[in-house]
Design a protein around this motif. Structure first.
Motif, mmCIF file in Angstrom:
data_model
loop_
_atom_site.group_PDB
_atom_site.id
_atom_site.type_symbol
_atom_site.label_atom_id
_atom_site.label_comp_id
_atom_site.label_asym_id
_atom_site.label_seq_id
_atom_site.Cartn_x
_atom_site.Cartn_y
_atom_site.Cartn_z
ATOM 1 N N VAL A 148 38.859 48.812 48.403
ATOM 2 C CA VAL A 148 37.664 48.020 48.702
ATOM 3 C C VAL A 148 37.271 47.197 47.481
ATOM 4 O O VAL A 148 36.926 47.747 46.437
ATOM 5 C CB VAL A 148 36.491 48.942 49.103
ATOM 6 N N MET A 149 37.331 45.883 47.622
ATOM 7 C CA MET A 149 36.917 45.027 46.519
ATOM 8 C C MET A 149 35.399 45.079 46.347
ATOM 9 O O MET A 149 34.644 44.908 47.307
ATOM 10 C CB MET A 149 37.330 43.572 46.757
ATOM 11 N N GLU A 150 34.969 45.317 45.105
ATOM 12 C CA GLU A 150 33.566 45.168 44.765
ATOM 13 C C GLU A 150 33.470 44.034 43.760
ATOM 14 O O GLU A 150 34.039 44.122 42.673
ATOM 15 C CB GLU A 150 32.982 46.453 44.172
ATOM 16 N N TRP A 151 32.766 42.972 44.136
ATOM 17 C CA TRP A 151 32.651 41.826 43.238
ATOM 18 C C TRP A 151 31.442 41.997 42.336
ATOM 19 O O TRP A 151 30.300 42.159 42.785
ATOM 20 C CB TRP A 151 32.510 40.516 44.022
ATOM 21 N N GLU A 152 31.681 41.957 41.042
ATOM 22 C CA GLU A 152 30.624 41.871 40.032
ATOM 23 C C GLU A 152 31.248 41.144 38.853
ATOM 24 O O GLU A 152 32.104 41.702 38.172
ATOM 25 C CB GLU A 152 30.126 43.256 39.595
ATOM 26 N N CYS A 153 30.858 39.920 38.639
ATOM 27 C CA CYS A 153 31.430 39.145 37.544
ATOM 28 C C CYS A 153 30.342 38.275 36.931
ATOM 29 O O CYS A 153 29.559 37.654 37.658
ATOM 30 C CB CYS A 153 32.595 38.273 38.026
ATOM 31 N N CYS A 154 30.323 38.228 35.603
ATOM 32 C CA CYS A 154 29.289 37.467 34.911
ATOM 33 C C CYS A 154 29.708 36.022 34.655
ATOM 34 O O CYS A 154 28.957 35.255 34.061
ATOM 35 C CB CYS A 154 28.950 38.153 33.586
ATOM 36 N N ILE A 155 30.907 35.648 35.132
ATOM 37 C CA ILE A 155 31.406 34.296 34.883
ATOM 38 C C ILE A 155 31.764 33.580 36.187
ATOM 39 O O ILE A 155 31.304 32.476 36.441
ATOM 40 C CB ILE A 155 32.640 34.327 33.950
ATOM 41 N N LYS A 156 32.576 34.217 37.002
ATOM 42 C CA LYS A 156 33.117 33.571 38.205
ATOM 43 C C LYS A 156 32.157 33.718 39.383
ATOM 44 O O LYS A 156 31.485 34.744 39.532
ATOM 45 C CB LYS A 156 34.478 34.182 38.533
ATOM 46 N N SER A 157 32.117 32.727 40.248
ATOM 47 C CA SER A 157 31.229 32.754 41.404
ATOM 48 C C SER A 157 31.684 33.807 42.412
ATOM 49 O O SER A 157 32.883 34.115 42.512
ATOM 50 C CB SER A 157 31.214 31.393 42.103
ATOM 51 N N PRO A 158 30.737 34.365 43.186
ATOM 52 C CA PRO A 158 31.119 35.335 44.208
ATOM 53 C C PRO A 158 32.033 34.732 45.268
ATOM 54 O O PRO A 158 32.903 35.412 45.801
ATOM 55 C CB PRO A 158 29.782 35.785 44.804
ATOM 56 N N GLU A 159 31.836 33.440 45.573
ATOM 57 C CA GLU A 159 32.677 32.796 46.580
ATOM 58 C C GLU A 159 34.141 32.786 46.146
ATOM 59 O O GLU A 159 35.036 33.128 46.922
ATOM 60 C CB GLU A 159 32.199 31.360 46.842
ATOM 61 N N GLN A 160 34.393 32.396 44.899
ATOM 62 C CA GLN A 160 35.764 32.385 44.412
ATOM 63 C C GLN A 160 36.302 33.804 44.274
ATOM 64 O O GLN A 160 37.452 34.077 44.624
ATOM 65 C CB GLN A 160 35.857 31.662 43.062
ATOM 66 N N GLY A 161 35.460 34.706 43.781
ATOM 67 C CA GLY A 161 35.892 36.093 43.651
ATOM 68 C C GLY A 161 36.302 36.688 44.979
ATOM 69 O O GLY A 161 37.292 37.416 45.064
ATOM 70 N N ALA A 162 35.553 36.381 46.026
ATOM 71 C CA ALA A 162 35.879 36.894 47.359
ATOM 72 C C ALA A 162 37.163 36.269 47.896
ATOM 73 O O ALA A 162 37.988 36.959 48.505
ATOM 74 C CB ALA A 162 34.721 36.621 48.315
ATOM 75 N N ARG A 163 37.325 34.962 47.682
ATOM 76 C CA ARG A 163 38.555 34.297 48.157
ATOM 77 C C ARG A 163 39.790 34.893 47.502
ATOM 78 O O ARG A 163 40.827 35.084 48.149
ATOM 79 C CB ARG A 163 38.500 32.794 47.859
ATOM 80 N N GLU A 164 39.688 35.175 46.218
ATOM 81 C CA GLU A 164 40.844 35.668 45.471
ATOM 82 C C GLU A 164 41.071 37.167 45.667
ATOM 83 O O GLU A 164 42.177 37.672 45.432
ATOM 84 C CB GLU A 164 40.656 35.376 43.980
ATOM 85 N N GLY A 165 40.038 37.866 46.115
ATOM 86 C CA GLY A 165 40.118 39.323 46.189
ATOM 87 C C GLY A 165 41.104 39.858 47.200
ATOM 88 O O GLY A 165 41.871 40.785 46.906
ATOM 89 N N ALA A 166 41.078 39.293 48.420
ATOM 90 C CA ALA A 166 41.950 39.818 49.475
ATOM 91 C C ALA A 166 43.428 39.688 49.126
ATOM 92 O O ALA A 166 44.178 40.668 49.221
ATOM 93 C CB ALA A 166 41.640 39.140 50.812
ATOM 94 N N PRO A 167 43.905 38.503 48.735
ATOM 95 C CA PRO A 167 45.326 38.414 48.371
ATOM 96 C C PRO A 167 45.680 39.242 47.141
ATOM 97 O O PRO A 167 46.797 39.756 47.036
ATOM 98 C CB PRO A 167 45.546 36.925 48.127
ATOM 99 N N PHE A 168 44.746 39.394 46.207
ATOM 100 C CA PHE A 168 45.011 40.215 45.029
ATOM 101 C C PHE A 168 45.270 41.661 45.443
ATOM 102 O O PHE A 168 46.251 42.284 45.012
ATOM 103 C CB PHE A 168 43.824 40.152 44.065
ATOM 104 N N ILE A 169 44.398 42.195 46.280
ATOM 105 C CA ILE A 169 44.575 43.581 46.734
ATOM 106 C C ILE A 169 45.837 43.715 47.560
ATOM 107 O O ILE A 169 46.629 44.650 47.373
ATOM 108 C CB ILE A 169 43.347 44.042 47.536
ATOM 109 N N GLN A 170 46.051 42.752 48.475
ATOM 110 C CA GLN A 170 47.239 42.835 49.337
ATOM 111 C C GLN A 170 48.518 42.868 48.508
ATOM 112 O O GLN A 170 49.466 43.603 48.829
ATOM 113 C CB GLN A 170 47.280 41.637 50.296
ATOM 114 N N SER A 171 48.547 42.113 47.431
ATOM 115 C CA SER A 171 49.754 42.055 46.607
ATOM 116 C C SER A 171 49.987 43.348 45.829
ATOM 117 O O SER A 171 51.091 43.583 45.325
ATOM 118 C CB SER A 171 49.663 40.885 45.619
ATOM 119 N N HIS A 172 48.953 44.190 45.724
ATOM 120 C CA HIS A 172 49.088 45.438 44.977
ATOM 121 C C HIS A 172 49.323 46.655 45.879
ATOM 122 O O HIS A 172 49.685 47.728 45.381
ATOM 123 C CB HIS A 172 47.854 45.684 44.108
#
Length: 356
Positions: A303-327
């Motif tokens: 389960v991706m939990e987004w918390e980042c002090c630099i990157k937007s939540p929108e970009q973090g969410a877009r990148e999260g699914a493929p990142f997890i899938q690849s792992h």
């Protein structure tokens, strides 16, 4: 071995008063469109789930509500991974020094009344056990709360017996809740987290012992919190894999300087030595983590939990699914050297050993 399920996303950090983040349908459509297969639902958000209905004492009414909720989520090709009572769990045990700040987590009618606030929180967490069972869930995500955190780096020194008393009281508050989870065949997964009395391996073991090794005491594993503590998050899996029943995929980094380290100098997150980052932007070794969890057969959702002090939540969410899938590793059911095997019997074994 067991293949980790996912990718999924924890909805808490994305809730907003603007569409699509202000309705369950909107968030489901959004998550599915990004490639997520599951959602972890924060229960304080009543537009996502009404715990009073889902955990109702009326079995028929409560089951009907949960069936409808599950069907709605399923209509978007999603599953509910776990319910979360992080905020209510926090309120099960609050040191008075934090009363004013933690009042923000409670409904207005319970503010400025710590006793009533705690009773409400306990009731909410218990209802989440019933709701989880009705939704067909086996794990639940929460916080332990904290009576001792203010003594983590003590001055003056802690008096003898303080820690033992603190964990006894914490266990006393949680045992009746844990029993309700046991009745509903659901595991309580405490997120091991700075600020909580359960924040590392030693404190988890203290709590487990204080509850008489209650079988529903388990772990939500989130390596990002261990990076900030400079704890070996890989070996942690070796120690506690049998208790890991939930998994937050969150990144972080620790870059100490001559001016700041683990405590952060009271800086905002962006200026701290230890800070949370979007997936792939930090220092967490997710390849090894996914390998370890798969090797040990941990039956968890990633389960991706987004918390980042630099990157937007929108970009973090877009990148999260493929990142997890690849792992995610598809656990093998076949040994790589099976082809070299042959029919064997005792005579052949003896011959190989030179005994015949």
């Amino acid at each position: 071995m067991k293949t980790i399920k996912g990718p999924a996303v924890f909805l808490a950090q994305f809730v907003d008063n603007k569409a699509p983040f202000n309705t369950l349908d909107g968030m489901c459509k959004w998550a599915a469109g990004l490639g997520y297969k599951g959602i972890q639902i924060p229960t304080p958000e009543t537009f996502l789930i009404d715990l009073d209905k889902a955990g109702s004492a009326d079995e028929s009414e409560g089951q009907d509500y949960c069936d409808e909720l599950k069907a709605k989520v399923g209509s978007y090709g999603l599953e509910i991974t776990e319910l979360s009572t992080h905020l209510q769990g926090q309120l099960v045990a609050v040191h008075p020094a934090y009363d004013v700040m933690f009042d923000n987590f409670a409904p207005d009618k319970y503010k400025n009344n710590p006793k009533a606030r705690t009773e409400w929180a306990v009731d909410q967490v218990k209802k989440a056990a019933i709701a989880s069972r009705r939704l067909g869930l086996k794990a639940h995500a929460t916080f332990s709360g904290s009576l001792l955190w203010h003594t983590a780096h003590p001055w003056p020194q802690r008096p003898p017996g303080l820690v033992e008393m603190g964990f006894e009281e914490l266990a006393k508050r949680w045992k009746p809740i844990l029993d309700v989870y046991d009745e509903n065949d659901v595991d309580v997964c405490y997120e091991i987290h700075p600020g909580e009395d359960l924040h590392d391996g030693d404190t988890f073991e203290r709590f487990l012992k204080a509850t008489n090794n209650h079988k529903r005491v388990n772990i939500l594993y989130d390596p990002s919190h261990f990076v900030l503590q400079q704890l070996d998050y890989i070996t942690y899996i070796d120690h506690y894999h049998e208790f890991i029943k939930a998994f937050h995929v969150k990144d972080s980094e620790f870059n100490p300087t001559g001016k700041k380290g683990a405590f952060g100098g009271f800086n905002d997150w962006r200026d701290r030595a230890g800070r949370y980052r979007s997936l792939g932007d930090g220092q967490v070794d997710f390849k090894t983590i996914f390998s370890k969890l798969t090797q040990y057969g941990c039956d968890v959702w990633a389960v991706m939990e987004w918390e980042c002090c630099i990157k937007s939540p929108e970009q973090g969410a877009r990148e999260g699914a493929p990142f997890i899938q690849s792992h995610i590793i598809e656990a093998t059911e076949k040994a790589f050297d099976d082809f070299a095997g042959a029919e064997i019997n005792d005579d052949k074994l003896k011959k190989i050993l030179g005994l015949k």
